[in-house]
Write a protein that holds these residues in place. Structure first.
Motif, PDB file in Angstrom:
ATOM      1  N   PRO A 187       0.803  -1.228   0.000  1.00 13.35           N
ATOM      2  CA  PRO A 187       0.000   0.000   0.000  1.00 13.35           C
ATOM      3  C   PRO A 187       0.832   1.271   0.000  1.00 13.35           C
ATOM      4  CG  PRO A 187      -0.069  -1.092   2.147  1.00 13.35           C
ATOM      5  CD  PRO A 187       0.579  -2.052   1.193  1.00 13.35           C
ATOM      6  N   GLU A 188       2.054   1.196   0.495  1.00 12.14           N
ATOM      7  CA  GLU A 188       2.911   2.374   0.518  1.00 12.14           C
ATOM      8  C   GLU A 188       3.354   2.795  -0.879  1.00 12.14           C
ATOM      9  OE1 GLU A 188       5.598  -1.149   0.390  1.00 12.14           O
ATOM     10  OE2 GLU A 188       3.710  -0.641   1.407  1.00 12.14           O
ATOM     11  N   ARG A 189       3.146   1.929  -1.874  1.00 12.77           N
ATOM     12  CA  ARG A 189       3.576   2.242  -3.236  1.00 12.77           C
ATOM     13  C   ARG A 189       2.443   2.811  -4.103  1.00 12.77           C
ATOM     14  NH1 ARG A 189       8.527  -0.508  -3.939  1.00 12.77           N
ATOM     15  NH2 ARG A 189       8.956   1.087  -5.512  1.00 12.77           N
ATOM     16  N   VAL A 190       1.188   2.709  -3.642  1.00 15.44           N
ATOM     17  CA  VAL A 190       0.041   3.097  -4.472  1.00 15.44           C
ATOM     18  C   VAL A 190      -0.682   4.276  -3.833  1.00 15.44           C
ATOM     19  CG1 VAL A 190      -2.106   2.345  -5.551  1.00 15.44           C
ATOM     20  CG2 VAL A 190      -0.204   0.721  -5.291  1.00 15.44           C
ATOM     21  N   ASP A 191      -0.618   5.422  -4.487  1.00 14.54           N
ATOM     22  CA  ASP A 191      -1.237   6.643  -3.986  1.00 14.54           C
ATOM     23  C   ASP A 191      -2.714   6.716  -4.366  1.00 14.54           C
ATOM     24  OD1 ASP A 191      -1.167   9.336  -2.848  1.00 14.54           O
ATOM     25  OD2 ASP A 191      -1.406  10.009  -4.912  1.00 14.54           O
ATOM     26  N   ARG A 192      -3.019   6.396  -5.608  1.00 15.03           N
ATOM     27  CA  ARG A 192      -4.391   6.343  -6.114  1.00 15.03           C
ATOM     28  C   ARG A 192      -4.509   5.151  -7.043  1.00 15.03           C
ATOM     29  NH1 ARG A 192      -7.999  10.592  -5.799  1.00 15.03           N
ATOM     30  NH2 ARG A 192      -7.287  12.287  -4.456  1.00 15.03           N
ATOM     31  N   LEU A 193      -5.717   4.586  -7.133  1.00 13.62           N
ATOM     32  CA  LEU A 193      -5.921   3.346  -7.873  1.00 13.62           C
ATOM     33  C   LEU A 193      -7.140   3.475  -8.773  1.00 13.62           C
ATOM     34  CD1 LEU A 193      -5.122   0.300  -8.184  1.00 13.62           C
ATOM     35  CD2 LEU A 193      -6.714  -0.169  -6.308  1.00 13.62           C
ATOM     36  N   ALA A 194      -6.991   3.034 -10.032  1.00 16.82           N
ATOM     37  CA  ALA A 194      -8.127   2.959 -10.959  1.00 16.82           C
ATOM     38  C   ALA A 194      -8.187   1.542 -11.520  1.00 16.82           C
ATOM     39  CB  ALA A 194      -7.991   3.975 -12.081  1.00 16.82           C
ATOM     40  N   LEU A 195      -9.338   0.929 -11.429  1.00 16.35           N
ATOM     41  CA  LEU A 195      -9.543  -0.457 -11.841  1.00 16.35           C
ATOM     42  C   LEU A 195     -10.593  -0.482 -12.938  1.00 16.35           C
ATOM     43  CD1 LEU A 195      -9.754  -1.914  -8.229  1.00 16.35           C
ATOM     44  CD2 LEU A 195      -7.739  -1.893  -9.726  1.00 16.35           C
ATOM     45  N   LEU A 196     -10.197  -0.915 -14.122  1.00 16.47           N
ATOM     46  CA  LEU A 196     -11.088  -0.870 -15.273  1.00 16.47           C
ATOM     47  C   LEU A 196     -11.369  -2.289 -15.782  1.00 16.47           C
ATOM     48  CD1 LEU A 196      -9.056   1.761 -15.359  1.00 16.47           C
ATOM     49  CD2 LEU A 196     -10.172   2.161 -17.547  1.00 16.47           C
ATOM     50  N   CYS A 197     -12.661  -2.563 -15.999  1.00 16.05           N
ATOM     51  CA  CYS A 197     -13.066  -3.806 -16.669  1.00 16.05           C
ATOM     52  C   CYS A 197     -12.303  -4.998 -16.104  1.00 16.05           C
ATOM     53  CB  CYS A 197     -12.841  -3.688 -18.167  1.00 16.05           C
ATOM     54  SG  CYS A 197     -13.711  -2.284 -18.918  1.00 16.05           S
ATOM     55  N   THR A 198     -12.449  -5.201 -14.798  1.00 17.58           N
ATOM     56  CA  THR A 198     -11.659  -6.214 -14.124  1.00 17.58           C
ATOM     57  C   THR A 198     -12.497  -6.919 -13.074  1.00 17.58           C
ATOM     58  OG1 THR A 198      -9.500  -6.631 -13.110  1.00 17.58           O
ATOM     59  CG2 THR A 198     -10.691  -4.673 -12.368  1.00 17.58           C
ATOM     60  N   ALA A 199     -11.866  -7.836 -12.343  1.00  9.68           N
ATOM     61  CA  ALA A 199     -12.564  -8.627 -11.334  1.00  9.68           C
ATOM     62  C   ALA A 199     -11.583  -9.038 -10.261  1.00  9.68           C
ATOM     63  CB  ALA A 199     -13.196  -9.867 -11.961  1.00  9.68           C
ATOM     64  N   ALA A 200     -12.091  -9.217  -9.058  1.00  8.93           N
ATOM     65  CA  ALA A 200     -11.270  -9.721  -7.963  1.00  8.93           C
ATOM     66  C   ALA A 200     -11.230 -11.242  -7.945  1.00  8.93           C
ATOM     67  CB  ALA A 200     -11.809  -9.213  -6.629  1.00  8.93           C
ATOM     68  N   HIS A 201     -12.159 -11.864  -8.656  1.00  8.47           N
ATOM     69  CA  HIS A 201     -12.257 -13.324  -8.739  1.00  8.47           C
ATOM     70  C   HIS A 201     -12.991 -13.631 -10.033  1.00  8.47           C
ATOM     71  CE1 HIS A 201     -12.484 -17.442  -7.415  1.00  8.47           C
ATOM     72  NE2 HIS A 201     -13.804 -17.443  -7.285  1.00  8.47           N
ATOM     73  N   LEU A 202     -12.460 -14.549 -10.842  1.00  5.80           N
ATOM     74  CA  LEU A 202     -13.032 -14.763 -12.169  1.00  5.80           C
ATOM     75  C   LEU A 202     -13.090 -16.256 -12.502  1.00  5.80           C
ATOM     76  CD1 LEU A 202     -14.209 -12.927 -14.337  1.00  5.80           C
ATOM     77  CD2 LEU A 202     -11.977 -12.877 -15.451  1.00  5.80           C
ATOM     78  N   PRO A 203     -13.956 -17.000 -11.817  1.00  4.51           N
ATOM     79  CA  PRO A 203     -14.098 -18.419 -12.122  1.00  4.51           C
ATOM     80  C   PRO A 203     -14.883 -18.625 -13.427  1.00  4.51           C
ATOM     81  CG  PRO A 203     -15.689 -17.750 -10.456  1.00  4.51           C
ATOM     82  CD  PRO A 203     -14.834 -16.548 -10.740  1.00  4.51           C
ATOM     83  N   PRO A 204     -14.876 -19.887 -13.964  1.00  6.30           N
ATOM     84  CA  PRO A 204     -14.269 -21.073 -13.367  1.00  6.30           C
ATOM     85  C   PRO A 204     -12.786 -21.194 -13.706  1.00  6.30           C
ATOM     86  CG  PRO A 204     -15.439 -21.699 -15.353  1.00  6.30           C
ATOM     87  CD  PRO A 204     -15.687 -20.226 -15.167  1.00  6.30           C
ATOM     88  N   ALA A 205     -12.024 -21.678 -12.753  1.00  7.90           N
ATOM     89  CA  ALA A 205     -10.592 -21.863 -12.974  1.00  7.90           C
ATOM     90  C   ALA A 205     -10.324 -22.823 -14.118  1.00  7.90           C
ATOM     91  CB  ALA A 205      -9.941 -22.368 -11.688  1.00  7.90           C
ATOM     92  N   SER A 206     -11.194 -23.806 -14.285  1.00 10.19           N
ATOM     93  CA  SER A 206     -10.981 -24.810 -15.334  1.00 10.19           C
ATOM     94  C   SER A 206     -10.957 -24.185 -16.717  1.00 10.19           C
ATOM     95  CB  SER A 206     -12.076 -25.878 -15.263  1.00 10.19           C
ATOM     96  OG  SER A 206     -13.363 -25.280 -15.430  1.00 10.19           O
ATOM     97  N   GLY A 207     -11.770 -23.136 -16.935  1.00  4.73           N
ATOM     98  CA  GLY A 207     -11.775 -22.483 -18.241  1.00  4.73           C
ATOM     99  C   GLY A 207     -10.455 -21.807 -18.552  1.00  4.73           C
ATOM    100  N   TRP A 208      -9.857 -21.168 -17.553  1.00  8.61           N
ATOM    101  CA  TRP A 208      -8.564 -20.515 -17.746  1.00  8.61           C
ATOM    102  C   TRP A 208      -7.461 -21.545 -17.986  1.00  8.61           C
ATOM    103  CZ3 TRP A 208      -8.609 -15.685 -18.945  1.00  8.61           C
ATOM    104  CH2 TRP A 208      -9.657 -14.861 -18.482  1.00  8.61           C
ATOM    105  N   ARG A 209      -7.521 -22.637 -17.257  1.00 12.55           N
ATOM    106  CA  ARG A 209      -6.493 -23.671 -17.439  1.00 12.55           C
ATOM    107  C   ARG A 209      -6.634 -24.337 -18.803  1.00 12.55           C
ATOM    108  NH1 ARG A 209      -7.752 -24.782 -11.581  1.00 12.55           N
ATOM    109  NH2 ARG A 209      -6.102 -23.659 -10.453  1.00 12.55           N
ATOM    110  N   GLN A 210      -7.867 -24.493 -19.262  1.00 13.02           N
ATOM    111  CA  GLN A 210      -8.071 -25.057 -20.594  1.00 13.02           C
ATOM    112  C   GLN A 210      -7.558 -24.105 -21.668  1.00 13.02           C
ATOM    113  OE1 GLN A 210      -9.152 -28.163 -21.673  1.00 13.02           O
ATOM    114  NE2 GLN A 210      -8.315 -27.266 -23.549  1.00 13.02           N
ATOM    115  N   ARG A 211      -7.790 -22.806 -21.488  1.00 12.25           N
ATOM    116  CA  ARG A 211      -7.268 -21.849 -22.467  1.00 12.25           C
ATOM    117  C   ARG A 211      -5.748 -21.877 -22.487  1.00 12.25           C
ATOM    118  NH1 ARG A 211      -8.771 -15.453 -22.617  1.00 12.25           N
ATOM    119  NH2 ARG A 211     -10.799 -16.294 -21.925  1.00 12.25           N
ATOM    120  N   ALA A 212      -5.136 -21.975 -21.305  1.00 13.74           N
ATOM    121  CA  ALA A 212      -3.673 -22.066 -21.247  1.00 13.74           C
ATOM    122  C   ALA A 212      -3.175 -23.299 -21.999  1.00 13.74           C
ATOM    123  CB  ALA A 212      -3.220 -22.117 -19.786  1.00 13.74           C
TER     124      ALA A 212
END
Length: 249
Positions: free
Chosen positions: A100-125
């Motif tokens: 937190p000492e490195r981030v003065d202000r934060l902007a989060l665009l078109c994102t997520a804190a959690h994006l299941p299902p994990a299986s879909g990401w592993r299949q894409r990989a």
């Protein structure tokens, strides 16, 4: 060291821009042009993207966050204003919670804190490791822009997607598969702007609402007529929002 470009006056407030999975820093061109007169703007490429190397995967969000911290140390920058879209936003949440000492202000665009299902990401990989980036390009780019967006721009971003290193892309997919930042949202102290695209099929507004519920005092803006790459499709609106958020007294 992550590939990066720095523009703007030395000594000015530093703005760091982190892009989406499957893109390079070129996705931030409109914002760089607008912000570099008042800020020093740093645009970086994730592992395997643009000019950044691809260590063998899988990766974790922590690894990608530590890449950014190493870049800031290399540049001699202690504290920044950070904006991230999609994967870049996930990295931003990790940074704001764990450094937190490195981030003065934060902007989060078109994102997520959690994006299941994990299986879909592993299949894409697995798919890109065996069949290359061309095996997923159409499905991925279809989520980036609303129907009717200029096809020449869509084609430009599709061509750039094909230049991404499959191993780096796969490792980043695996980082998303293993990510759950919801438990640390409450520790984000930086003033936070959350932007969602109303027509984003990849990270719809309900996922932005989850972030806003977790980050104390966060502001939510939902942009109409915007899919996943809002910094491109709604460049003027995104630029205005970032300028207001990052240059506020």
């Amino acid at each position: 060291m992550l590939a990066h470009e720095v523009s703007g006056p030395a000594g000015a407030p530093v703005v760091v821009l982190g892009g989406s999975l499957g893109t390079t820093g070129a996705m931030w061109a409109p914002q760089v042009a607008a912000l570099r007169d008042e800020c020093q703007v740093v645009v970086f490429d994730h592992r395997g993207h643009g000019g950044s190397a691809s260590p063998p995967g899988p990766y974790a969000i922590e690894d990608l966050g530590k890449d950014v911290l190493a870049l800031l140390d290399h540049l001699g920058v202690d504290r920044v204003r950070y904006a991230g879209l999609s994967l870049g936003g996930m990295v931003g949440m990790w940074l704001a919670a764990h450094a937190p000492e490195r981030v003065d202000r934060l902007a989060l665009l078109c994102t997520a804190a959690h994006l299941p299902p994990a299986s879909g990401w592993r299949q894409r990989a697995a798919t890109v490791r065996t069949a290359g980036m061309g095996a997923v390009v159409d499905a991925v780019v279809a989520r980036w822009f609303t129907p009717g967006f200029p096809p020449e721009v869509v084609a430009e971003f599709a061509a750039a997607f094909l230049t991404i290193d499959p191993e780096g892309y796969a490792g980043c997919c695996e980082a998303i598969a293993g990510m759950d930042l919801r438990p640390v949202l409450g520790s984000v102290a930086a003033p936070t702007l959350v932007v969602a695209g109303a027509d984003d099929p990849a990270t719809p507004p309900r996922l932005a609402e989850t972030i806003v519920e977790g980050v104390r005092g966060a502001e939510l803006v939902v942009l109409p007529d915007a899919a996943h790459l809002a910094s491109v499709e709604r460049s003027g609106a995104v630029t205005a929002l970032l300028h207001r958020h990052f240059t506020a007294a």
